[in-house]
Write an enzyme that holds these catalytic residues in place. Structure first.
Site, short mmCIF file in Angstrom:
data_model
loop_
_atom_site.label_atom_id
_atom_site.label_comp_id
_atom_site.label_asym_id
_atom_site.label_seq_id
_atom_site.Cartn_x
_atom_site.Cartn_y
_atom_site.Cartn_z
N GLU A 102 0.84 -1.20 0.00
CA GLU A 102 0.00 0.00 0.00
C GLU A 102 0.88 1.25 0.00
O GLU A 102 1.69 1.46 0.89
CB GLU A 102 -0.90 -0.01 1.25
N ASP A 124 -1.22 -1.05 5.56
CA ASP A 124 -1.09 -0.44 6.88
C ASP A 124 -2.04 -1.12 7.86
O ASP A 124 -3.07 -1.65 7.47
CB ASP A 124 -1.46 1.05 6.80
N ASP A 165 -4.31 -0.12 9.70
CA ASP A 165 -5.40 0.78 10.09
C ASP A 165 -6.64 0.47 9.25
O ASP A 165 -6.63 -0.48 8.46
CB ASP A 165 -4.98 2.25 9.93
N ASP A 202 -8.06 2.01 6.74
CA ASP A 202 -7.84 2.08 5.28
C ASP A 202 -7.10 0.85 4.78
O ASP A 202 -7.43 0.30 3.74
CB ASP A 202 -7.03 3.33 4.93
#
Ligand code: 0RA
Length: 634
Positions: free
Chosen positions: A426, A499, A501, A503
Site C-alpha cells: 500500500e 497499513d 489501520d 484504510d
C-alpha cells in the site's frame, strides 16, 4: 473353504484385517488425519442418518459435541438391524460396524438412493475411534454394544424396552490416529445447514457442550428455495420468488432453485446425493446447457433478441445467478482431483431435458421476470464486449515480443515461480522502503496507489479501467476469469502488505474480493498471504522489540522498566527499509497469514455482505469480527 465353526472363522479374521488396513492407512478412507478427516467421521454417521430420512424413515437428527470432545449422532430412523446375519453368524449391526463397505447398502433393504460420504461406511468411523458406543432402538428393545478401535468389547446386549426406533452413536476419535482431536463447530454447522436446505422438513439439532453456556441450534428448512434466499439475503433480487422445481426421470431425481440478484457474479452450487460436488460434473453441465437454451429461445420468441442476432452466451445469462442443483442418483460416480465431480454421463441429458422443460414453462408463465432476466443478460453481453477490449491490455505479449511488465513493478531476479514472491504494498512510500529492504533475488514489489475498485459493484470493463488492477494482473501473468491459468503464475506467493489501520484493512478486503471473483484458484491453491507488520516498536538505545498486538505489548511492558520508548506504527511508511525487512518481509522470522476458503457458500456471503449495497450487514460483520479482521479466514 466353508466355515462351519461358531467361534472365529475365516470371515471374522478377514474383518479384523480389513479394519487393521483402515488404521494403517486412514488417509485412504477419510482423506487425511488432519481436521478434515476428523470431521469426516461425524459426517459419515450423519450421512447414514440422512439416508434414513431420504427414504422417509427419519425426521430428526441430533449432533452433540461433548465437553470431552467426543461426539454423539442420533436419529429416529429404523435403527440398524440387529438380527443375525446368516453368513457371518453375528448380529447384522456387528457386521456393519466391523466390515468394510458393508454399511447398510447390502441386501436391497429399501435403499434406492444412498449418499454416505463416498460410502466409506460406519466401520471406518469405528476403526478410527478409541471407543465407540452404539445404541439401537428397534423391534421393541434397546440394544447396546461397545467397541474399542473397531473391535467389540462385548456382545450386543438388550438393555431395555421401547416402542421407539432409532440409532445413537457416541464415539471418541482415536488420538493414535488423528493429529488433533478438537472439533470445529463451524465446520459441522456448515454441513448440517447444507443438509437441512437439501432435505426439506428434516429437523437437525446441534448441541455444543464444551462451553460454560451450552450452545444449541436447530436447522429446519422449506428446502432449496430457502437455500437461495439465504445466499441472497441482503441483496437486491431480480425474481423475489425463487424459481423452483423438482422432477424425476427413470431413477434420477433433479431439484433446482434459482434466484437472480443484481450483482455480477455467478454462484452455482451443485450436489449429488446430498454431497457437495465442488468440481461440478454432468448435472451442472446439463443445467447450464438447459438454462442457456431456454433463455435464448424465449428471448427470440418474444422479440427481445432479433432473429438474426447472435445468441446470448451462457456466461452472460449466468451473471448474477444464484442456483442450487441437487440430484439423487442410484450409483453416483465421483471423479476429479478431490472426488467431487459427478461423472455419470447419462445425468447430463436427463438434467438438461428436465430443466429445459420446466424453465420454458416458467418463462412463459412469468413474463415480467423473464423479461428482466433477458435484459440483464443483454447488458452483461454489452459489458463483456467492452471488457474484452480492456483485457487485451493486460494480456501477456506473445513469446516473440518482449514481455512488458508494469513499470512500477520491481521484479525479482529469480525466474522460478515456485520460490518467488510478490509483495503488493500500500502506497508509493512504503513501496519504496520495501524495494530497498527486500531480498531482490526472490522478492518482487508492486506498490499500489490508493484504493482499487470494489469489484462487487462494478462490471469487468470498469474494473479493468483501473491501471492498478491491470498492473497486478500483468505482474501475476495468469490472466483472469475464464482465461485464468494458474500454471502461468509468475509467483507462487503473493503477499498483501497494507497499513494496520482501517484504510489498510479496506484495501486488503478490496484486493481479496478481486482475487476471489477473478482469480479464485490463487486462493484455493493457497498462493495468497497477508503480511503482518508490527503495531509497536519498543526502543532502548540500540535494542528494539516489535509487537504485533496490544496483548503482547501489555505483557512485555508490565515487567519492563521505564527506559523504553514506545513507537506506534501508523503506517508501513514509518518504518525504514531495514525495519520493514526485519519485521515483515524476512522469510526466516516473519509471520504471515495464509488466506483460505473453507466454505464457498460462506465466503460468497461474506464478500457480498462486506462489499455489497447494504450497509447494515457490513456494520454487523465489522462489529462481530472487528478483532479478527486481521486474520480473516474467508
Ligand atoms: C442398515 C440397514 C438399514 C438401516 C441402517 C443400516 C441404518 C444405519 C444407520 C446409521 C445411522 N443411523 C442409521 N439408521 C439405519 C435398513 C433397516 C431396515 O430395513 O429396517
Amino acid at each position: 473353504m466353508i466355515n462351519t465353526d461358531n467361534g472365529y472363522n475365516a470371515s471374522n479374521i478377514q474383518v479384523l484385517e480389513g479394519l487393521e488396513a483402515v488404521r494403517k492407512r486412514p488417509g485412504m478412507y477419510i482423506g487425511s488425519t488432519g481436521p478434515k478427516g476428523l470431521h469426516h467421521l461425524v459426517f459419515e454417521i450423519v450421512d447414514n442418518s440422512i439416508d434414513e430420512s431420504v427414504v422417509g424413515q427419519c425426521d430428526t437428527i441430533q449432533v452433540i459435541i461433548h465437553a470431552d470432545n467426543s461426539v454423539t449422532v442420533s436419529d429416529n430412523g429404523r435403527g440398524i438391524p440387529v438380527d443375525n446375519h446368516p453368513m457371518m453368524n453375528r448380529p447384522a449391526i456387528e457386521v456393519i460396524m466391523t466390515t468394510l463397505h458393508s454399511g447398510g447398502k447390502f441386501g436391497g433393504s429399501g435403499y434406492t438412493i444412498s449418499g454416505g460420504l463416498h460410502g466409506v461406511g460406519l466401520s471406518v468411523v469405528n476403526a478410527l475411534s478409541s471407543l465407540l458406543e452404539i445404541t439401537v432402538k428397534r423391534d421393541g428393545h434397546i440394544y447396546r454394544q461397545v467397541y474399542q478401535r473397531g473391535k467389540p468389547t462385548s456382545d450386543l446386549q438388550i438393555i431395555g424396552d421401547t416402542k421407539q426406533t432409532g440409532t445413537t452413536i457416541h464415539f471418541f476419535p482415536d488420538s493414535e490416529i488423528f493429529e488433533e482431536l478438537i472439533f470445529d463447530r463451524e465446520i459441522i454447522i456448515q454441513r448440517l445447514r447444507d443438509l437441512s436446505f437439501l432435505n426439506k422438513g428434516l429437523i437437525i439439532n446441534i448441541t455444543d457442550e464444551r462451553e460454560a453456556e451450552i450452545f444449541r441450534k436447530q436447522y429446519v428448512s422449506e428446502g432449496l428455495m430457502d437455500f437461495v434466499t439465504y445466499i441472497n439475503k441482503n441483496k437486491e433480487t431480480v425474481n423475489q420468488e425463487p424459481i423452483h422445481f423438482k422432477d424425476r426421470k427413470d431413477d434420477v431425481i433433479v431439484e433446482i432453485a434459482i434466484q437472480y440478484n443484481n450483482g455480477y457474479s455467478e454462484n452455482i452450487f451443485s450436489f449429488a446425493n446430498n454431497i457437495r460436488t465442488q468440481e461440478g460434473g454432468t448435472h451442472e453441465i446439463g443445467f447450464k446447457n438447459a438454462l442457456t437454451r431456454a433463455v435464448n429461445d424465449y428471448a427470440k420468441k418474444n422479440g427481445q433478441l432479433k432473429e438474426n442476432e447472435a445468441n446470448l452466451s451462457g456466461e452472460d445469462i449466468r451473471e448474477g445467478i444464484v442456483a442450487i442443483i441437487s440430484v439423487m442418483v442410484k450409483d453416483p460416480q465421483f471423479e476429479g482431483q478431490t472426488k467431487t465431480k459427478l461423472g455419470n454421463t447419462f445425468i447430463r441429458g436427463i438434467t438438461e431435458g428436465l430443466v429445459y422443460e420446466s424453465l420454458q414453462d416458467y418463462l412463459q408463465e412469468n413474463p415480467v421476470v423473464a423479461k428482466r432476466i433477458v435484459e440483464k443478460a443483454v447488458a452483461a453481453r454489452r459489458a463483456r464486449e467492452a471488457a474484452r477490449k480492456a483485457r487485451e491490455l493486460t494480456r501477456r505479449k506473445s513469446a516473440l515480443e518482449s514481455t512488458s511488465l508494469p513499470g512500477k513493478l520491481a521484479d525479482c531476479s529469480n525466474r522460478d515461480p515456485g520460490s518467488s514472491e510478490l509483495f503488493i504494498v500500500e502506497g508509493d512510500s512504503a513501496g519504496g522502503s520495501a524495494k530497498m529492504g527486500r531480498d531482490r533475488t526472490y522478492q518482487a514489489i508492486l506498490p499500489l496507489r490508493g484504493k482499487i475498485l470494489n469489484v462487487e459493484k462494478a462490471r469487468l470493463d470498469r474494473v479493468l479501467s483501473s491501471e492498478e488492477i491491470r498492473n497486478l494482473i500483468t505482474a501475476m501473468g495468469t490472466g483472469i476469469g475464464e482465461e485464468f491459468d494458474i500454471t502461468k503464475a509468475r509467483y507462487h506467493k503473493l503477499l498483501i502488505m497494507t497499513d494496520a489501520d482501517v484504510d489498510g484493512s479496506h484495501i486488503r478486503i478490496l484486493l481479496l474480493t478481486f482475487f476471489y471473483r477473478y482469480m479464485k484458484e490463487l486462493i484455493e491453491q493457497g498462493y495468497i498471504y497477508i503480511a503482518q507488520p508490527p503495531l509497536y516498536g519498543l526502543k532502548r538505545g540500540k535494542e528494539i522489540h516489535y509487537f504485533f498486538n496490544d496483548q503482547d505489548l501489555d505483557n512485555f511492558t508490565k515487567n519492563s522498566d521505564k527506559k523504553w520508548s514506545i513507537q506506534r506504527y501508523k503506517g508501513l511508511g514509518e518504518m525504514d527499509p531495514e525495519q520493514l525487512w526485519d519485521t515483515t518481509m524476512n522469510a526466516e522470522t516473519r509471520t504471515i497469514l495464509q488466506v483460505t476458503i473453507d466454505d464457498a457458500i460462506q465466503a460468497e456471503k461474506i464478500f457480498s455482505d462486506l462489499m455489497g449495497d447494504n450497509v447494515e450487514p457490513r456494520r454487523e460483520f465489522i462489529n462481530n469480527n472487528a478483532r479478527y479482521v486481521t486474520n480473516l479466514d474467508i
